[in-house]
Design an enzyme around this catalytic site. Structure first.
Site, PDB file in Angstrom:
ATOM      1  N   ARG A   1       0.823  -1.213   0.000  1.00 57.03           N
ATOM      2  CA  ARG A   1       0.000   0.000   0.000  1.00 57.03           C
ATOM      3  C   ARG A   1       0.855   1.259   0.000  1.00 57.03           C
ATOM      4  NH1 ARG A   1      -5.355  -1.882   2.082  1.00 57.03           N
ATOM      5  NH2 ARG A   1      -6.053   0.251   2.359  1.00 57.03           N
TER       6      ARG A   1
ATOM      7  N   TYR B   1       0.717   4.239  -2.482  1.00 60.36           N
ATOM      8  CA  TYR B   1      -0.392   5.179  -2.292  1.00 60.36           C
ATOM      9  C   TYR B   1      -0.193   5.990  -1.009  1.00 60.36           C
ATOM     10  CZ  TYR B   1      -5.325   6.712  -1.981  1.00 60.36           C
ATOM     11  OH  TYR B   1      -6.485   7.429  -1.887  1.00 60.36           O
TER      12      TYR B   1
ATOM     13  N   GLU C   1       2.451   6.423   1.102  1.00 57.78           N
ATOM     14  CA  GLU C   1       3.634   7.286   1.180  1.00 57.78           C
ATOM     15  C   GLU C   1       3.555   8.388   0.122  1.00 57.78           C
ATOM     16  OE1 GLU C   1       5.215   7.324   3.725  1.00 57.78           O
ATOM     17  OE2 GLU C   1       6.077   5.429   4.359  1.00 57.78           O
TER      18      GLU C   1
HETATM   19  P1  NAD Z   1     -11.238   7.521  -8.905  1.00 56.73           P
HETATM   20  O1  NAD Z   1     -10.229   6.476  -9.208  1.00 56.73           O
HETATM   21  O2  NAD Z   1     -12.653   7.277  -9.312  1.00 56.73           O
HETATM   22  O3  NAD Z   1     -10.798   8.927  -9.491  1.00 56.73           O
HETATM   23  C1  NAD Z   1      -9.469   9.316  -9.701  1.00 56.73           C
HETATM   24  C2  NAD Z   1      -9.384   9.998 -11.049  1.00 56.73           C
HETATM   25  O4  NAD Z   1      -8.030  10.451 -11.279  1.00 56.73           O
HETATM   26  C3  NAD Z   1      -9.728   9.052 -12.202  1.00 56.73           C
HETATM   27  O5  NAD Z   1     -10.618   9.700 -13.074  1.00 56.73           O
HETATM   28  C4  NAD Z   1      -8.388   8.783 -12.870  1.00 56.73           C
HETATM   29  O6  NAD Z   1      -8.503   8.470 -14.237  1.00 56.73           O
HETATM   30  C5  NAD Z   1      -7.657  10.098 -12.609  1.00 56.73           C
HETATM   31  N1  NAD Z   1      -6.186   9.969 -12.620  1.00 56.73           N
HETATM   32  C6  NAD Z   1      -5.422   9.052 -11.988  1.00 56.73           C
HETATM   33  N2  NAD Z   1      -4.115   9.278 -12.204  1.00 56.73           N
HETATM   34  C7  NAD Z   1      -4.050  10.393 -12.999  1.00 56.73           C
HETATM   35  C8  NAD Z   1      -2.996  11.134 -13.578  1.00 56.73           C
HETATM   36  N3  NAD Z   1      -1.711  10.770 -13.405  1.00 56.73           N
HETATM   37  N4  NAD Z   1      -3.284  12.227 -14.350  1.00 56.73           N
HETATM   38  C9  NAD Z   1      -4.582  12.580 -14.555  1.00 56.73           C
HETATM   39  N5  NAD Z   1      -5.632  11.917 -14.031  1.00 56.73           N
HETATM   40  C10 NAD Z   1      -5.377  10.837 -13.258  1.00 56.73           C
HETATM   41  O7  NAD Z   1     -11.159   7.771  -7.326  1.00 56.73           O
HETATM   42  P2  NAD Z   1     -12.021   8.726  -6.374  1.00 56.73           P
HETATM   43  O8  NAD Z   1     -12.640   7.880  -5.341  1.00 56.73           O
HETATM   44  O9  NAD Z   1     -12.871   9.644  -7.173  1.00 56.73           O
HETATM   45  O10 NAD Z   1     -10.847   9.552  -5.668  1.00 56.73           O
HETATM   46  C11 NAD Z   1     -10.527  10.871  -6.012  1.00 56.73           C
HETATM   47  C12 NAD Z   1      -9.420  11.388  -5.120  1.00 56.73           C
HETATM   48  O11 NAD Z   1      -9.829  11.323  -3.751  1.00 56.73           O
HETATM   49  C13 NAD Z   1      -8.121  10.596  -5.219  1.00 56.73           C
HETATM   50  O12 NAD Z   1      -7.023  11.489  -5.131  1.00 56.73           O
HETATM   51  C14 NAD Z   1      -8.163   9.715  -3.996  1.00 56.73           C
HETATM   52  O13 NAD Z   1      -6.870   9.368  -3.555  1.00 56.73           O
HETATM   53  C15 NAD Z   1      -8.896  10.574  -2.990  1.00 56.73           C
HETATM   54  N6  NAD Z   1      -9.575   9.764  -1.971  1.00 56.73           N
HETATM   55  C16 NAD Z   1     -10.717   9.098  -2.259  1.00 56.73           C
HETATM   56  C17 NAD Z   1     -11.305   8.307  -1.279  1.00 56.73           C
HETATM   57  C18 NAD Z   1     -12.585   7.559  -1.513  1.00 56.73           C
HETATM   58  O14 NAD Z   1     -13.008   6.818  -0.617  1.00 56.73           O
HETATM   59  N7  NAD Z   1     -13.269   7.703  -2.608  1.00 56.73           N
HETATM   60  C19 NAD Z   1     -10.727   8.220  -0.015  1.00 56.73           C
HETATM   61  C20 NAD Z   1      -9.544   8.907   0.228  1.00 56.73           C
HETATM   62  C21 NAD Z   1      -8.983   9.701  -0.756  1.00 56.73           C
HETATM   63  N1  UDP Z   2     -12.733  -5.809   1.439  1.00 56.90           N
HETATM   64  C1  UDP Z   2     -13.446  -6.982   1.542  1.00 56.90           C
HETATM   65  N2  UDP Z   2     -13.967  -7.519   0.399  1.00 56.90           N
HETATM   66  C2  UDP Z   2     -13.836  -6.938  -0.815  1.00 56.90           C
HETATM   67  C3  UDP Z   2     -13.113  -5.719  -0.911  1.00 56.90           C
HETATM   68  C4  UDP Z   2     -12.568  -5.183   0.236  1.00 56.90           C
HETATM   69  O1  UDP Z   2     -13.612  -7.552   2.636  1.00 56.90           O
HETATM   70  O2  UDP Z   2     -14.355  -7.489  -1.794  1.00 56.90           O
HETATM   71  C5  UDP Z   2     -12.209  -5.198   2.678  1.00 56.90           C
HETATM   72  C6  UDP Z   2     -10.737  -4.787   2.612  1.00 56.90           C
HETATM   73  O3  UDP Z   2      -9.899  -5.878   2.951  1.00 56.90           O
HETATM   74  C7  UDP Z   2     -10.708  -3.673   3.645  1.00 56.90           C
HETATM   75  C8  UDP Z   2     -12.100  -3.032   3.531  1.00 56.90           C
HETATM   76  O4  UDP Z   2     -12.916  -3.996   2.897  1.00 56.90           O
HETATM   77  O5  UDP Z   2     -10.552  -4.200   4.931  1.00 56.90           O
HETATM   78  C9  UDP Z   2     -12.110  -1.738   2.697  1.00 56.90           C
HETATM   79  O6  UDP Z   2     -11.478  -2.011   1.475  1.00 56.90           O
HETATM   80  P1  UDP Z   2     -11.434  -0.958   0.284  1.00 56.90           P
HETATM   81  O7  UDP Z   2     -10.605  -1.571  -0.793  1.00 56.90           O
HETATM   82  O8  UDP Z   2     -12.802  -0.527  -0.064  1.00 56.90           O
HETATM   83  O9  UDP Z   2     -10.731   0.328   0.912  1.00 56.90           O
HETATM   84  P2  UDP Z   2      -9.469   0.588   1.870  1.00 56.90           P
HETATM   85  O10 UDP Z   2      -8.864  -0.707   2.314  1.00 56.90           O
HETATM   86  O11 UDP Z   2      -8.540   1.384   1.030  1.00 56.90           O
HETATM   87  O12 UDP Z   2     -10.058   1.325   3.017  1.00 56.90           O
END
Ligand code: NAD
Ligand code: UDP
Length: 313
Positions: A141, A144, A146
């Site tokens: 992980r 992502y 780091e």
């Molecule tokens: P997502 O994967 O749906 O969206 C990320 C978008 O970034 C995608 O459209 C992808 O094509 C684009 N992308 C990736 N690398 C790129 C690059 N090098 N140049 C241009 N575009 C690029 O994910 P999301 O859930 O919408 O997440 C959006 C942001 O929020 C991310 O930075 C993610 O780390 C952060 N985030 C989301 C969550 C969550 O639970 N959804 C939680 C924590 C942080």
């Molecule tokens: N997970 C699970 N089944 C799945 C996908 C994820 O049990 O099919 C678990 C995963 O191991 C983690 C939690 O659900 O403990 C959240 O996973 P997700 O990939 O949604 O996000 P993150 O681990 O990044 O919080």
């Protein structure tokens, strides 16, 4: 009229954000390399003359004009970000330097999307912003976690050295319509499995916890953070309702009563955090923000979305 750049704008959160900014009357430039994002997430916006879509990778510099920048570009699902770990790190380092450089040249305020993953497998629970985290710097992980930690550091350095107006949001697991059904995150997996009658795949014993925030709540918090003038951040935005993965699976099966799916257990991925829950004291006092959509209501809207997606497919 303000011009707002949304990197990662064709992704799950980015596409909802573009929609809200347009509704508010802003001009929106949506930039995306379509790695995990989908054009169909923003097709309905293309007819709007205030919306522009650019295919671009933030690892390459780009010259644009903007008054505000939301930097969301980065894959968020563990399956997606581990597919090409070096690219993931480049996006959060070289890519973030490029976007910060753009913000500096335009004198734009920038909000950077950080994550609860900066807390790693936390030894403090719930997690306040002051907690430094427990991240394995060499694990699967780390590309992502780091990367996002370096990105926060870069944001603070640009803020301190160049007076750049920076906002850092630490997003906790967020879900809702437009999450890619195949992206491997737990809510998209469980709902699509339940709708297809396939077993729900619980990794490990299912006692690990996550706190799930509905997309509308998250975006409200994100925009409030961007538009306030007091605080650079970081600020946690997430729903403190904490559930085990077993509870989540049971809740989803309850909300899809026709499903014949059973639960199966699969191996727990390495370094999977055991617990996750945001301390949102800061968001409450600074932004007057707290979530309003509970898990049941949010899941209902998400299930409805996936029903439509699967019917189309
Ligand atoms: P997502 O994967 O749906 O969206 C990320 C978008 O970034 C995608 O459209 C992808 O094509 C684009 N992308 C990736 N690398 C790129 C690059 N090098 N140049 C241009 N575009 C690029 O994910 P999301 O859930 O919408 O997440 C959006 C942001 O929020 C991310 O930075 C993610 O780390 C952060 N985030 C989301 C969550 C969550 O639970 N959804 C939680 C924590 C942080
Ligand atoms: N997970 C699970 N089944 C799945 C996908 C994820 O049990 O099919 C678990 C995963 O191991 C983690 C939690 O659900 O403990 C959240 O996973 P997700 O990939 O949604 O996000 P993150 O681990 O990044 O919080």
């Amino acid at each position: 009229m303000r011009s707002i750049l949304v990197t990662g704008g064709a992704g799950f959160l980015g596409s909802h954000l573009c929609e809200r900014l347009l509704e508010r009357g802003d001009n929106v430039i949506c930039l995306d390399n379509f790695f995990t994002g989908r054009k169909q997430n923003v097709t309905h916006l293309l007819a709007n003359p205030r919306f522009e879509l650019i295919r671009h990778d933030i690892v390459q510099p780009i010259a644009l004009e903007a008054d505000q920048i939301y930097n969301l570009a980065c894959p968020a699902s563990p399956v997606a970000y581990q597919y090409n770990p070096i690219k993931t790190i480049k996006t959060s380092t070289v890519g973030v330097v490029n976007v910060l450089g753009l913000a500096k040249r335009c004198k734009a305020r920038i909000l950077h999307a950080s994550t609860s993953e900066v807390y790693g497998d936390p030894t403090v629970h719930p997690q306040p912003e002051s907690y430094w985290g427990n991240v394995n710097p060499l694990g699967p992980r780390s590309c992502y976690d780091e990367g996002k930690r370096v990105a926060e550091s870069l944001c603070m350095n640009y803020h301190q050295e160049h007076n750049l107006e920076v906002r850092i949001i630490r997003i906790f697991n967020t879900y809702g319509p437009r999450m890619d059904p195949n992206d491997g995150r737990v809510i998209s997996n469980f709902i699509t499995q339940a709708l297809r009658g396939e077993p729900l795949t619980i990794y490990g014993n299912g006692l690990q916890t996550r706190s799930f925030c509905y997309v509308d709540d998250l975006l409200r918090g994100m925009m409030l953070l961007m538009d306030q003038d007091k605080e650079t951040g970081p600020v946690n935005i997430g729903n403190p309702g904490e559930y085990t993965m077993l509870q989540l699976a049971e809740q989803i099966l309850k909300q899809i009563p026709e499903s014949k799916s059973k639960i199966v257990h699969k191996p727990l991925p390495q370094d999977d955090p055991k617990q996750r829950c945001p301390d949102i004291t800061k968001a409450r006092s600074l932004l007057g923000w707290s979530p309003t959509v509970d898990l049941q209501a949010g899941l209902a809207k998400t299930v409805e979305y996936y029903r439509g997606e699967l019917a189309q497919a």
